[in-house]
Design an enzyme around this catalytic site. Structure first.
Site, PDB file in Angstrom:
ATOM      1  N   HIS A 121       0.840  -1.207   0.000  1.00  0.00           N
ATOM      2  CA  HIS A 121       0.000   0.000   0.000  1.00  0.00           C
ATOM      3  C   HIS A 121       0.876   1.258   0.000  1.00  0.00           C
ATOM      4  CE1 HIS A 121      -3.187  -2.606   2.249  1.00  0.00           C
ATOM      5  NE2 HIS A 121      -3.603  -2.441   1.014  1.00  0.00           N
ATOM      6  N   LYS A 166     -18.538  -5.848   8.493  1.00  0.00           N
ATOM      7  CA  LYS A 166     -17.334  -6.645   8.749  1.00  0.00           C
ATOM      8  C   LYS A 166     -16.644  -6.183  10.016  1.00  0.00           C
ATOM      9  CE  LYS A 166     -15.861  -8.125   4.158  1.00  0.00           C
ATOM     10  NZ  LYS A 166     -14.914  -7.829   3.090  1.00  0.00           N
ATOM     11  N   ARG A 216      -2.009  -6.680  -8.234  1.00  0.00           N
ATOM     12  CA  ARG A 216      -0.916  -7.607  -7.939  1.00  0.00           C
ATOM     13  C   ARG A 216      -0.874  -8.808  -8.868  1.00  0.00           C
ATOM     14  NH1 ARG A 216      -2.921  -7.976  -1.935  1.00  0.00           N
ATOM     15  NH2 ARG A 216      -4.762  -7.596  -3.202  1.00  0.00           N
ATOM     16  N   SER A 232      -2.936  -7.904   3.085  1.00  0.00           N
ATOM     17  CA  SER A 232      -3.318  -7.740   4.491  1.00  0.00           C
ATOM     18  C   SER A 232      -3.638  -9.101   5.111  1.00  0.00           C
ATOM     19  CB  SER A 232      -4.516  -6.792   4.606  1.00  0.00           C
ATOM     20  OG  SER A 232      -4.174  -5.516   4.117  1.00  0.00           O
TER      21      SER A 232
HETATM   22  P1  ADP Z   1      -9.720  -3.781  -0.848  1.00  0.00           P
HETATM   23  O1  ADP Z   1     -10.445  -4.536   0.219  1.00  0.00           O
HETATM   24  O2  ADP Z   1     -10.464  -2.593  -1.364  1.00  0.00           O
HETATM   25  O3  ADP Z   1      -9.121  -4.611  -1.958  1.00  0.00           O
HETATM   26  P2  ADP Z   1      -7.042  -3.506   0.188  1.00  0.00           P
HETATM   27  O4  ADP Z   1      -6.636  -2.678   1.352  1.00  0.00           O
HETATM   28  O5  ADP Z   1      -6.844  -4.974   0.275  1.00  0.00           O
HETATM   29  O6  ADP Z   1      -8.533  -3.108  -0.042  1.00  0.00           O
HETATM   30  O7  ADP Z   1      -6.310  -2.987  -1.121  1.00  0.00           O
HETATM   31  C1  ADP Z   1      -6.474  -1.670  -1.585  1.00  0.00           C
HETATM   32  C2  ADP Z   1      -5.870  -1.568  -2.979  1.00  0.00           C
HETATM   33  O8  ADP Z   1      -4.459  -1.765  -2.885  1.00  0.00           O
HETATM   34  C3  ADP Z   1      -6.380  -2.612  -3.975  1.00  0.00           C
HETATM   35  O9  ADP Z   1      -6.443  -2.003  -5.255  1.00  0.00           O
HETATM   36  C4  ADP Z   1      -5.315  -3.682  -3.939  1.00  0.00           C
HETATM   37  O10 ADP Z   1      -5.236  -4.388  -5.158  1.00  0.00           O
HETATM   38  C5  ADP Z   1      -4.064  -2.821  -3.724  1.00  0.00           C
HETATM   39  N1  ADP Z   1      -2.993  -3.563  -3.082  1.00  0.00           N
HETATM   40  C6  ADP Z   1      -3.063  -4.337  -1.989  1.00  0.00           C
HETATM   41  N2  ADP Z   1      -1.863  -4.885  -1.692  1.00  0.00           N
HETATM   42  C7  ADP Z   1      -1.006  -4.428  -2.643  1.00  0.00           C
HETATM   43  C8  ADP Z   1       0.384  -4.659  -2.920  1.00  0.00           C
HETATM   44  N3  ADP Z   1       1.119  -5.481  -2.178  1.00  0.00           N
HETATM   45  N4  ADP Z   1       0.940  -4.016  -3.984  1.00  0.00           N
HETATM   46  C9  ADP Z   1       0.178  -3.224  -4.763  1.00  0.00           C
HETATM   47  N5  ADP Z   1      -1.142  -2.977  -4.570  1.00  0.00           N
HETATM   48  C10 ADP Z   1      -1.727  -3.574  -3.523  1.00  0.00           C
END
Ligand code: ADP
Length: 171
Positions: free
Chosen positions: A23, A47, A96, A134
């Protein structure tokens, strides 16, 4: 009367529960591309998150403190509505894997149907962070070995390590 949305302003939406190095990488790269970047924490009342919206807001603010054109907010409901409320014309997302592409593709089409004036822009994950999610962090922290703090350095910004450990110690 429609107010003008700025194409120089992007909103990076996600759950950020917890915030990972992946992130942070997207935030840093997005901040270079756009004049202004808002990180929008999506809140889903159905959630039970690991971190409350307030906790995520506070830690994200610490993480982005060096980036002067980045601000943090939170929202409930549709992400496109939040992006529009911010006055931004761009929704920023990270990508990803092929699995991400599939899910993001559907979501992007739905968002476009809901709000055609907002474009979704994807940044491909950096190769050194593309395996980080996450969910993975939660699994590692849950296993809880003595060297977990050290291991988490590979996945989490320094500001996020102790808060994650504390969640699993207190449970
Ligand atoms: P969501 O539940 O909306 O997917 P996340 O917090 O899991 O929320 O992810 C937010 C955004 O960041 C999404 O577009 C996800 O694909 C991207 N993302 C998550 N992890 C990574 C990573 N390691 N590298 C690049 N982008 C990421």
């Amino acid at each position: 009367m429609s107010s003008e949305l700025s194409a120089q302003h992007a909103v990076y939406v996600g759950s950020f529960d917890p915030v990972t190095l992946g992130h942070r990488d997207i935030i840093r790269r997005g901040a270079k591309l756009f004049q202004r970047l808002t990180v929008g924490i999506g809140i889903n009342p159905d959630k039970k998150p690991l971190f409350s919206p307030e906790e995520r807001l506070k830690i994200l603010r610490e993480i982005v403190a060096p980036l002067k054109n980045v601000d943090i907010g939170s929202f409930e409901g549709l992400a496109v509505n939040y992006v529009k409320q911010c006055g931004a014309a761009v929704m920023l997302r990270g990508m990803r894997t092929l699995t991400d592409i599939e899910a993001e593709f559907t979501m992007t089409l739905a968002n476009r149907a809901l709000e055609p004036t907002i474009e979704t822009v994807f940044l491909m994950a950096s190769e050194k962070y593309s395996h980080i999610s996450s969910t993975l962090i939660k699994q590692i922290a849950e296993m809880g070995a003595d060297d977990t703090a050290e291991q988490l350095k590979e996945f989490l910004p320094p500001e996020m390590i102790q808060p994650v450990l504390a969640k699993y110690r207190s449970s």
